[in-house]
Design a protein around this motif. Structure first.
Motif, PDB file in Angstrom:
ATOM      1  N   VAL A 280       0.639  -1.108   0.060  1.00  0.00           N
ATOM      2  CA  VAL A 280       0.089   0.343  -0.197  1.00  0.00           C
ATOM      3  C   VAL A 280       0.615   0.887   0.120  1.00  0.00           C
ATOM      4  O   VAL A 280       0.630   2.524  -0.607  1.00  0.00           O
ATOM      5  CB  VAL A 280      -0.925   0.102   1.448  1.00  0.00           C
ATOM      6  CG1 VAL A 280      -0.127   0.461   2.117  1.00  0.00           C
ATOM      7  CG2 VAL A 280      -2.152   0.935   1.113  1.00  0.00           C
ATOM      8  N   MET A 281       2.312   1.041   0.569  1.00  0.00           N
ATOM      9  CA  MET A 281       2.895   2.485   1.035  1.00  0.00           C
ATOM     10  C   MET A 281       4.012   2.285  -0.948  1.00  0.00           C
ATOM     11  O   MET A 281       4.129   3.942  -0.877  1.00  0.00           O
ATOM     12  CB  MET A 281       3.463   2.137   1.500  1.00  0.00           C
ATOM     13  CG  MET A 281       3.048   2.413   3.022  1.00  0.00           C
ATOM     14  SD  MET A 281       4.788   2.988   4.208  1.00  0.00           S
ATOM     15  CE  MET A 281       5.437   4.240   3.793  1.00  0.00           C
ATOM     16  N   SER A 285      -3.357  -0.863  -4.513  1.00  0.00           N
ATOM     17  CA  SER A 285      -4.407  -0.878  -3.542  1.00  0.00           C
ATOM     18  C   SER A 285      -5.113  -2.931  -3.928  1.00  0.00           C
ATOM     19  O   SER A 285      -4.722  -3.240  -4.557  1.00  0.00           O
ATOM     20  CB  SER A 285      -5.683   0.074  -4.200  1.00  0.00           C
ATOM     21  OG  SER A 285      -5.563   1.316  -4.423  1.00  0.00           O
ATOM     22  N   TYR A 301      -6.595  -2.603   1.356  1.00  0.00           N
ATOM     23  CA  TYR A 301      -5.807  -1.699   1.588  1.00  0.00           C
ATOM     24  C   TYR A 301      -5.955   0.041   1.077  1.00  0.00           C
ATOM     25  O   TYR A 301      -6.473  -1.347  -0.891  1.00  0.00           O
ATOM     26  CB  TYR A 301      -4.976  -1.565   1.467  1.00  0.00           C
ATOM     27  CG  TYR A 301      -4.025  -3.269   1.008  1.00  0.00           C
ATOM     28  CD1 TYR A 301      -3.172  -2.652  -0.316  1.00  0.00           C
ATOM     29  CD2 TYR A 301      -4.068  -4.386   1.646  1.00  0.00           C
ATOM     30  CE1 TYR A 301      -2.821  -3.924  -1.128  1.00  0.00           C
ATOM     31  CE2 TYR A 301      -4.128  -5.044   0.357  1.00  0.00           C
ATOM     32  CZ  TYR A 301      -3.045  -4.368  -0.516  1.00  0.00           C
ATOM     33  OH  TYR A 301      -2.577  -5.827  -1.137  1.00  0.00           O
ATOM     34  N   THR A 302      -5.710   0.396   0.681  1.00  0.00           N
ATOM     35  CA  THR A 302      -5.838   1.730  -0.881  1.00  0.00           C
ATOM     36  C   THR A 302      -5.282   2.999  -0.589  1.00  0.00           C
ATOM     37  O   THR A 302      -5.195   3.372   1.192  1.00  0.00           O
ATOM     38  CB  THR A 302      -7.023   1.766  -1.362  1.00  0.00           C
ATOM     39  OG1 THR A 302      -7.669   2.642  -2.398  1.00  0.00           O
ATOM     40  CG2 THR A 302      -7.990   2.639  -0.349  1.00  0.00           C
ATOM     41  N   SER A 303      -4.734   3.432  -1.568  1.00  0.00           N
ATOM     42  CA  SER A 303      -3.312   4.680  -1.260  1.00  0.00           C
ATOM     43  C   SER A 303      -4.400   6.053  -1.046  1.00  0.00           C
ATOM     44  O   SER A 303      -5.200   5.593  -1.717  1.00  0.00           O
ATOM     45  CB  SER A 303      -2.169   4.633  -1.852  1.00  0.00           C
ATOM     46  OG  SER A 303      -1.635   5.543  -2.348  1.00  0.00           O
ATOM     47  N   SER A 312       2.030   9.777  -0.633  1.00  0.00           N
ATOM     48  CA  SER A 312       0.926   9.335  -0.352  1.00  0.00           C
ATOM     49  C   SER A 312       0.543   8.854   0.938  1.00  0.00           C
ATOM     50  O   SER A 312       1.811   7.917   1.047  1.00  0.00           O
ATOM     51  CB  SER A 312       0.545   8.154  -1.384  1.00  0.00           C
ATOM     52  OG  SER A 312       0.820   8.545  -3.287  1.00  0.00           O
ATOM     53  N   TRP A 313      -0.680   8.926   1.559  1.00  0.00           N
ATOM     54  CA  TRP A 313      -0.637   8.151   2.626  1.00  0.00           C
ATOM     55  C   TRP A 313      -1.568   7.049   2.291  1.00  0.00           C
ATOM     56  O   TRP A 313      -2.050   6.040   1.040  1.00  0.00           O
ATOM     57  CB  TRP A 313      -1.771   9.207   3.649  1.00  0.00           C
ATOM     58  CG  TRP A 313      -0.360  10.538   4.223  1.00  0.00           C
ATOM     59  CD1 TRP A 313       0.614  10.832   4.057  1.00  0.00           C
ATOM     60  CD2 TRP A 313      -1.080  11.312   5.345  1.00  0.00           C
ATOM     61  NE1 TRP A 313       0.139  11.366   4.621  1.00  0.00           N
ATOM     62  CE2 TRP A 313      -0.397  12.234   5.257  1.00  0.00           C
ATOM     63  CE3 TRP A 313      -2.644  11.402   6.172  1.00  0.00           C
ATOM     64  CZ2 TRP A 313      -0.506  13.353   6.079  1.00  0.00           C
ATOM     65  CZ3 TRP A 313      -2.728  12.616   6.862  1.00  0.00           C
ATOM     66  CH2 TRP A 313      -1.294  13.332   7.290  1.00  0.00           C
ATOM     67  N   SER A 314      -2.092   6.934   3.293  1.00  0.00           N
ATOM     68  CA  SER A 314      -2.553   4.807   3.080  1.00  0.00           C
ATOM     69  C   SER A 314      -3.391   5.045   4.333  1.00  0.00           C
ATOM     70  O   SER A 314      -3.370   5.116   4.755  1.00  0.00           O
ATOM     71  CB  SER A 314      -1.137   3.906   3.240  1.00  0.00           C
ATOM     72  OG  SER A 314      -0.210   3.938   2.489  1.00  0.00           O
TER      73      SER A 314
END
Length: 358
Positions: A280-281, A285, A301-303, A312-314
């Motif tokens: 994800v980091m 996704s 999970y998704t970015s 980007s955060w996650s």
């Protein structure tokens, strides 16, 4: 006379053998039918169970992914809105005067009107502050963010950090300020992220063991239903947490300037959890099964892309398997009872039918 009796005896004996053969044959057929019935019923049950479980797990993944996408979207909207507001303010003609008496009321008014803003401060190209929404002006020429902004001359959102003042994670937005082609200063705004904490709390359901949490571009927890993970600054990229150092009496130790002395301790997580964080980091996704705190979980999970030169955060959603499948397990137990009862009734009917044929 004796020969007649012997012939009669032999005839009766052959009849008995013949009847016994018929009985044994019917008994063998009955056993075969019984075995076939059990195999067919169990086979059909296994096929139906496999199809049902696969479909139900797919539905769990879809629901968790929907929650992840929703929360990621809300987080992105919040961060984009904060970014855009401060971008406009960094270009405000009054701010660009670089005069303290002009900047201060504008900055203070903006903070008062936007509850998620904790502080706004302006630095000249020498690092000396010319305006703040509150507090005394100071030299910030050696701060890492000032050095980076002056070097790269591009806007960015910082990694999150723990604010002692609010007891919550914060993040900062930085903009280079221009008058025409000339760089005149660095604009900075500190954001309170309690909105994200409230958002995560709203969609995390501890009663059915489903949680969601946000990590920043360096793996630090930004929002989590377990407040301890925020206070101890869990980092799922470096796999460490930061805790205060205590003396023998259990009191928190502080340095000469009154700052709390901390130490980093390792986090124990599963291999598949680490792999999920890595994916994800990197901007991926998806969904899958992982082990978390020693229990099997469904994970989605998704970015969360951010504006500027920002990592980007996650957003991660975890749903404990035992809780997610609880309804299915109850249905399976009920189905097993019904199946056993049905097979018992069928067996009794076959036994009764066999006896009626004999």
């Amino acid at each position: 006379m004796q020969s007649g009796n012997l012939a009669c005896y032999n005839f009766c004996q052959r009849c008995c053998y013949w009847l016994k053969g018929i009985y044994m044959k019917r008994k063998s057929i009955f056993k075969q039918m019984l075995v076939l019935m059990v195999v067919v019923i169990c086979g059909l049950a296994a096929i139906i169970l496999t199809i049902f479980m696969t479909a139900y797990e797919k539905d769990i993944y879809l629901r968790n992914q929907d929650i992840s996408n929703l929360l990621a979207g809300e987080t992105g909207v919040f961060m984009d809105g904060a970014y855009s507001l401060n971008e406009v303010l960094a270009k405000n003609p009054g701010i660009l005067t670089m005069e303290t008496e002009v900047q201060t009321p504008i900055l203070a008014g903006c903070v008062d009107n936007n509850s998620y803003l904790e502080q706004i401060y302006i630095q000249g190209t020498d690092g000396m502050q010319t305006g703040r929404s509150a507090g005394e002006l100071a030299d910030r020429s050696t701060r890492w963010w000032f050095v980076q902004a002056m070097s790269e001359k591009k806007p960015f959102i910082s990694k999150s950090y723990y604010s002692v003042a609010t007891g919550m994670p914060c993040a900062s937005i930085f903009f280079p300020m221009y008058q025409g082609e000339e760089l005149v200063g660095i604009y900075a705004a500190d954001l309170k992220l309690d909105f994200l904490q409230n958002l995560i709390g709203e969609y995390s359901r501890e009663e059915n063991s489903r949680i969601s949490f946000v990590i920043d571009g360096e793996g630090a927890v930004v929002a989590h239903p377990d407040i301890q993970q925020i206070e101890e600054q869990y980092n799922y990229q470096e796999m460490v947490k930061t805790v205060p150092v205590k003396d023998e009496a259990g009191r928190i130790r502080k340095d000469a300037e009154g700052n709390i002395i901390t130490q980093q301790l390792p986090l124990e997580v599963s291999r598949d959890f680490k792999e999920m964080i890595g994916k994800v980091m990197e901007g991926e996704s998806g969904s899958g099964k992982i082990s978390y705190e020693g229990e099997p979980y469904y994970a989605s999970y998704t970015s969360i892309p951010l504006k500027g030169q920002s990592d980007s955060w996650s957003l991660i959603t975890l749903h404990k398997k035992s809780a997610a499948m609880a309804a299915v397990y109850r249905m399976l137990r009920a189905a097993a009872v019904i199946l056993a009862a049905g097979m018992g009734i069928a067996l009794l009917m076959m036994i009764f039918r066999r006896q009626s044929l004999l």
